[in-house]
Design an enzyme around this catalytic site. Sequence first.
Site, PDB file in Angstrom:
ATOM      1  N   ASP A  70       0.863  -1.193   0.000  1.00 34.68           N
ATOM      2  CA  ASP A  70       0.000   0.000   0.000  1.00 34.68           C
ATOM      3  C   ASP A  70       0.894   1.236   0.000  1.00 34.68           C
ATOM      4  O   ASP A  70       1.030   1.915   1.017  1.00 34.68           O
ATOM      5  CB  ASP A  70      -0.918  -0.020   1.221  1.00 34.68           C
ATOM      6  CG  ASP A  70      -1.918   1.138   1.203  1.00 34.68           C
ATOM      7  OD1 ASP A  70      -1.937   1.894   0.219  1.00 34.68           O
ATOM      8  OD2 ASP A  70      -2.678   1.266   2.182  1.00 34.68           O
ATOM      9  N   PHE A  71       1.494   1.511  -1.165  1.00 32.77           N
ATOM     10  CA  PHE A  71       2.365   2.687  -1.271  1.00 32.77           C
ATOM     11  C   PHE A  71       1.657   3.840  -1.979  1.00 32.77           C
ATOM     12  O   PHE A  71       2.268   4.880  -2.232  1.00 32.77           O
ATOM     13  CB  PHE A  71       3.666   2.323  -1.996  1.00 32.77           C
ATOM     14  CG  PHE A  71       4.535   1.349  -1.228  1.00 32.77           C
ATOM     15  CD1 PHE A  71       4.434   1.243   0.158  1.00 32.77           C
ATOM     16  CD2 PHE A  71       5.469   0.551  -1.878  1.00 32.77           C
ATOM     17  CE1 PHE A  71       5.229   0.356   0.875  1.00 32.77           C
ATOM     18  CE2 PHE A  71       6.275  -0.342  -1.168  1.00 32.77           C
ATOM     19  CZ  PHE A  71       6.151  -0.435   0.204  1.00 32.77           C
ATOM     20  N   LYS A  72       0.381   3.624  -2.328  1.00 36.88           N
ATOM     21  CA  LYS A  72      -0.414   4.685  -2.987  1.00 36.88           C
ATOM     22  C   LYS A  72       0.458   5.445  -3.981  1.00 36.88           C
ATOM     23  O   LYS A  72       0.607   6.667  -3.915  1.00 36.88           O
ATOM     24  CB  LYS A  72      -1.031   5.620  -1.960  1.00 36.88           C
ATOM     25  CG  LYS A  72      -1.990   4.907  -1.036  1.00 36.88           C
ATOM     26  CD  LYS A  72      -2.788   5.838  -0.165  1.00 36.88           C
ATOM     27  CE  LYS A  72      -3.601   5.055   0.843  1.00 36.88           C
ATOM     28  NZ  LYS A  72      -2.781   4.338   1.859  1.00 36.88           N
ATOM     29  N   ASP A 116       3.065   9.128  -8.955  1.00 34.29           N
ATOM     30  CA  ASP A 116       4.130   9.954  -9.545  1.00 34.29           C
ATOM     31  C   ASP A 116       4.017   9.937 -11.065  1.00 34.29           C
ATOM     32  O   ASP A 116       3.028   9.460 -11.613  1.00 34.29           O
ATOM     33  CB  ASP A 116       5.498   9.415  -9.056  1.00 34.29           C
ATOM     34  CG  ASP A 116       6.501  10.539  -8.837  1.00 34.29           C
ATOM     35  OD1 ASP A 116       6.701  11.349  -9.766  1.00 34.29           O
ATOM     36  OD2 ASP A 116       7.086  10.610  -7.741  1.00 34.29           O
TER      37      ASP A 116
HETATM   38  O1  NUP Z   1      -8.910   5.269   1.624  1.00 34.28           O
HETATM   39  C1  NUP Z   1      -8.118   4.598   2.255  1.00 34.28           C
HETATM   40  N1  NUP Z   1      -8.289   4.438   3.602  1.00 34.28           N
HETATM   41  C2  NUP Z   1      -7.434   3.691   4.369  1.00 34.28           C
HETATM   42  O2  NUP Z   1      -7.655   3.600   5.583  1.00 34.28           O
HETATM   43  C3  NUP Z   1      -7.037   3.935   1.641  1.00 34.28           C
HETATM   44  C4  NUP Z   1      -6.172   3.155   2.409  1.00 34.28           C
HETATM   45  N2  NUP Z   1      -5.184   2.499   1.808  1.00 34.28           N
HETATM   46  N3  NUP Z   1      -6.366   3.061   3.774  1.00 34.28           N
HETATM   47  C5  NUP Z   1      -5.417   2.257   4.574  1.00 34.28           C
HETATM   48  O3  NUP Z   1      -6.126   1.159   5.140  1.00 34.28           O
HETATM   49  C6  NUP Z   1      -4.792   3.001   5.732  1.00 34.28           C
HETATM   50  O4  NUP Z   1      -3.601   3.639   5.329  1.00 34.28           O
HETATM   51  C7  NUP Z   1      -4.520   1.869   6.712  1.00 34.28           C
HETATM   52  O5  NUP Z   1      -3.332   1.209   6.334  1.00 34.28           O
HETATM   53  C8  NUP Z   1      -5.683   0.917   6.484  1.00 34.28           C
HETATM   54  C9  NUP Z   1      -6.844   1.088   7.429  1.00 34.28           C
HETATM   55  O6  NUP Z   1      -6.427   0.847   8.735  1.00 34.28           O
HETATM   56  P1  NUP Z   1      -7.423   0.893  10.014  1.00 34.28           P
HETATM   57  O7  NUP Z   1      -8.170   2.187   9.942  1.00 34.28           O
HETATM   58  O8  NUP Z   1      -8.327  -0.312   9.880  1.00 34.28           O
HETATM   59  O9  NUP Z   1      -6.492   0.807  11.173  1.00 34.28           O
END
Ligand code: NUP
Length: 211
Positions: A58-60, A63
Site C-alpha cells: 500500500d504505497f499509494k 508519480d
Molecule cells: O482510503 C483509504 N483508507 C485507508 O484507511 C485507503 C487506504 N489504503 N487506507 C489504509 O487502510 C490506511 O492507510 C490503513 O493502512 C488501512 C486502514 O487501517 P485501520 O483504519 O483499519 O487501522
Amino acid sequence: MTELILSLDVLDRKQAVSVAESCAPFIDAIKIGYPLVLSTGLSIVSDLADLALPLIADFKVADIPNTNRLICEAVFSAGFDAVIAHGFVGADAARTCVEVAHRHSGAAYIVAEMSHPGATEFFHGGVAERIAELAVTCRADGIIAPATRPERIARLREIVGSKAIYSPGVGAQGGDPDEVARLVDGIIVGRSIYEAENPGAEAERLSRIRR
Ligand code: NUP
C-alpha cells in the site's frame, strides 16, 4: 466469500510477524504500507513469506509514469504480489503501475475514493467516478473504495462492474463490516485487529461475519 485483508501497520518487526502469524489462518492477504516498511525495511517481506499469503504494497503510488515504473519494479522485485496506486495522477501514470504488476504476474489496485472525512473535499463531485472509470480503462485489477461510505461503494460498483473492490475503513474508522462485506470483494482491517487484546481471535471473528 468476501476476503479479509489484514492491514499490518505496526512498527515493530517482531510484533508484525507475531500478529500476522496469529491471524494467518483467518485472513486472505496482508497489506503493508509505509509505517512498517519504513520501520523495518523491505526485509519484512521475507519475514512474512513463510505464511504463504499474498502481500499487498500500500504505497499509494502517485508519480510520473517513469517514477511509478521504478517504484513498482522495486515493489514486485521485493516479493510483493500486488500494489496500490493512486488514479488522480492520470491514465498514463496509473497504467504504468498496472503494466508492471501484470508483467510480474501481480495485481494493481487503484484508489478511487479514500475513507477519511477529508477525502470528500476532492474525491466528491465526480472525481471518484472518473477515477473508477480510469481503473477500468487501464485494466487495473480493482479499486479501493471507502468502507465509511457504503453508498459510495454502491455507486462505484455501478462503474467497475465485476472488478474487485477492496475497502478500508472498517472498525477504527467507523465502517460496519456486516454492511460493507455485502458490497465488496474484500474488507481491509488494521487497528481493530492488531490493537485487539487477541488479534487472532478478532481476525477469526471478522472472518465469520463476512459474506
Ligand atoms: O482510503 C483509504 N483508507 C485507508 O484507511 C485507503 C487506504 N489504503 N487506507 C489504509 O487502510 C490506511 O492507510 C490503513 O493502512 C488501512 C486502514 O487501517 P485501520 O483504519 O483499519 O487501522
